[in-house]
Design an enzyme around this catalytic site. Structure first.
Site, PDB file in Angstrom:
ATOM      1  N   PRO A   2       0.825  -1.159   0.000  1.00 57.75           N
ATOM      2  CA  PRO A   2       0.000   0.000   0.000  1.00 57.75           C
ATOM      3  C   PRO A   2       0.879   1.235   0.000  1.00 57.75           C
ATOM      4  O   PRO A   2       1.776   1.361   0.804  1.00 57.75           O
ATOM      5  CB  PRO A   2      -0.723  -0.134   1.323  1.00 57.75           C
ATOM      6  CG  PRO A   2      -0.540  -1.522   1.775  1.00 57.75           C
ATOM      7  CD  PRO A   2       0.581  -2.083   1.014  1.00 57.75           C
ATOM      8  N   GLU A   3       0.659   2.124  -0.904  1.00 54.10           N
ATOM      9  CA  GLU A   3       1.326   3.423  -0.856  1.00 54.10           C
ATOM     10  C   GLU A   3       0.381   4.389  -0.144  1.00 54.10           C
ATOM     11  O   GLU A   3      -0.656   3.977   0.368  1.00 54.10           O
ATOM     12  CB  GLU A   3       1.671   3.887  -2.269  1.00 54.10           C
ATOM     13  CG  GLU A   3       2.675   2.953  -2.939  1.00 54.10           C
ATOM     14  CD  GLU A   3       3.385   3.568  -4.119  1.00 54.10           C
ATOM     15  OE1 GLU A   3       3.449   4.807  -4.199  1.00 54.10           O
ATOM     16  OE2 GLU A   3       3.892   2.812  -4.960  1.00 54.10           O
ATOM     17  N   HIS A  91      -1.682 -16.265   7.258  1.00 58.33           N
ATOM     18  CA  HIS A  91      -1.111 -14.905   7.268  1.00 58.33           C
ATOM     19  C   HIS A  91      -2.001 -13.859   7.944  1.00 58.33           C
ATOM     20  O   HIS A  91      -1.698 -12.679   7.883  1.00 58.33           O
ATOM     21  CB  HIS A  91      -0.765 -14.432   5.851  1.00 58.33           C
ATOM     22  CG  HIS A  91       0.133 -15.361   5.109  1.00 58.33           C
ATOM     23  ND1 HIS A  91       1.314 -15.839   5.646  1.00 58.33           N
ATOM     24  CD2 HIS A  91       0.035 -15.919   3.880  1.00 58.33           C
ATOM     25  CE1 HIS A  91       1.894 -16.644   4.765  1.00 58.33           C
ATOM     26  NE2 HIS A  91       1.145 -16.717   3.688  1.00 58.33           N
ATOM     27  N   ARG A 110       3.994 -11.187   3.709  1.00 57.40           N
ATOM     28  CA  ARG A 110       5.458 -11.041   3.695  1.00 57.40           C
ATOM     29  C   ARG A 110       6.017 -10.577   5.037  1.00 57.40           C
ATOM     30  O   ARG A 110       7.227 -10.559   5.215  1.00 57.40           O
ATOM     31  CB  ARG A 110       5.870 -10.088   2.571  1.00 57.40           C
ATOM     32  CG  ARG A 110       5.610 -10.699   1.202  1.00 57.40           C
ATOM     33  CD  ARG A 110       5.907  -9.738   0.088  1.00 57.40           C
ATOM     34  NE  ARG A 110       7.339  -9.515  -0.087  1.00 57.40           N
ATOM     35  CZ  ARG A 110       7.853  -8.715  -1.016  1.00 57.40           C
ATOM     36  NH1 ARG A 110       7.057  -8.072  -1.836  1.00 57.40           N
ATOM     37  NH2 ARG A 110       9.145  -8.569  -1.121  1.00 57.40           N
ATOM     38  N   ARG A 152      22.561  17.529  -4.567  1.00 60.26           N
ATOM     39  CA  ARG A 152      22.341  16.077  -4.586  1.00 60.26           C
ATOM     40  C   ARG A 152      22.576  15.502  -5.974  1.00 60.26           C
ATOM     41  O   ARG A 152      22.047  16.003  -6.954  1.00 60.26           O
ATOM     42  CB  ARG A 152      20.897  15.762  -4.158  1.00 60.26           C
ATOM     43  CG  ARG A 152      20.594  16.162  -2.740  1.00 60.26           C
ATOM     44  CD  ARG A 152      20.211  14.936  -1.969  1.00 60.26           C
ATOM     45  NE  ARG A 152      19.727  15.284  -0.650  1.00 60.26           N
ATOM     46  CZ  ARG A 152      19.282  14.389   0.217  1.00 60.26           C
ATOM     47  NH1 ARG A 152      19.228  13.127  -0.141  1.00 60.26           N
ATOM     48  NH2 ARG A 152      18.878  14.745   1.408  1.00 60.26           N
TER      49      ARG A 152
END
Length: 271
Positions: A2-3, A91, A110, A152
DNA sequence: CCGGACGCCTGTCGGC
DNA sequence: TGCCGACAGGCGTCCG
């Protein structure tokens, strides 16, 4: 994972059902997540009511009467609200049993996610204390990005995925935002003009807001708290579209690794 | 300080 | 069909 849009979708969907509920107990079937769930967590949260549910970066923050419960979904985590007697599947690592008979269930194949109780305030937690600004809040703009990018040499895609620079821009939305802004993902962050950073900041906000409106991108492991997938996947312009024509110019979308992550871009539209 | 590489896990997919 | 490597939404840590 999920972002940001997926987490925001999750927070908005769950908030009406969680705020005001008392946590009866925490049932942990597997405590080996990104960081082990402390043995005393159940004792610390049991009996407390949920005052508020909010998002900081990609963390869900359940504000309790004393302290907060932090949840991160990692790459594959999801939360669902179920009737308490629902038997857990593979899970399904943690259940938060609520006073109204519902159960907030954390599933994370995971195990890159985390669940941790912290004494208030949540922002004092070491994982949250160094985070950069929220991309959708005032104060995040092109001038800010341009200033932070000075000197940078890292790729701009890596730069905008750095959570100390700005939070919530994950691998999908980094590629999408750079395409929308017309910036090549591999360009050195410190060699981009202020005006182009203005476009990039605008693009990041636009892409995230559109994704939130669509209910988050539908990917393999993400379901909203009600079990329905999001619909943003159909809106993706470059992510996962290697070889398909760019919507802007027809050139095939290219894929390459930048900073150990797959990156998608149009070599003609992005410089 | 900065940037790059690595590792944590399980599941899936493509190629042979 | 089965096996094997590559890869997947994150991100803290280590090393040069």
């Amino acid at each position: 994972m999920p972002e940001l849009p997926e987490v925001e979708t999750c927070v908005r969907g769950l908030r009406p059902y969680l705020v005001g509920q008392q946590i009866l107990s925490l049932q942990v079937r597997e405590r080996r997540l990104r960081w082990p769930i402390a043995l005393e967590t159940d004792r610390q949260v049991a009996g407390q009511s949920i005052r508020e549910l909010r998002r900081r970066a990609k963390y869900l923050v359940l504000e309790l009467e004393r302290g907060a419960l932090l949840i991160h979904l990692g790459m594959s985590g999801s939360l669902r609200l179920l009737p308490a007697p629902t038997p857990p599947a593979l899970h399904d690592h943690v259940d938060l049993l609520l006073g109204n008979g519902q159960c907030l269930r954390l599933r994370d194949p995971r195990r890159f996610g985390m669940l941790q109780w912290v004494p208030a305030p949540a922002e004092a937690h070491p994982l949250l204390s160094h985070l950069g600004p929220e991309p959708l809040a005032p104060g995040f703009d092109g001038a800010y990005l341009h200033r932070r990018a000075a000197g940078r040499r890292a790729a701009v895609k890596t730069f905008i995925m750095d959570s100390e620079i700005v939070v919530g821009v994950g691998n999908i939305y980094a590629s999408e935002s750079l395409h929308l802004a017309g910036i090549h993902p591999n360009r050195a962050a410190g060699r981009i003009a202020a005006g182009r950073y203005h476009r990039l900041a605008t693009a990041i906000r636009a892409v995230l807001e559109a994704a939130i409106t669509q209910g988050g991108t539908s990917l393999r492991d993400f379901v909203q708290e009600d079990g329905n997938p999001g619909y943003f996947a159909r809106c993706l312009r470059v992510y996962g579209r290697t070889g398909q024509p760019c919507a802007g110019c027809g050139e095939p979308i290219r894929q390459r690794r930048i900073g150990q992550r797959s990156s998608f871009y149009c070599a003609r539209c992005q410089h």
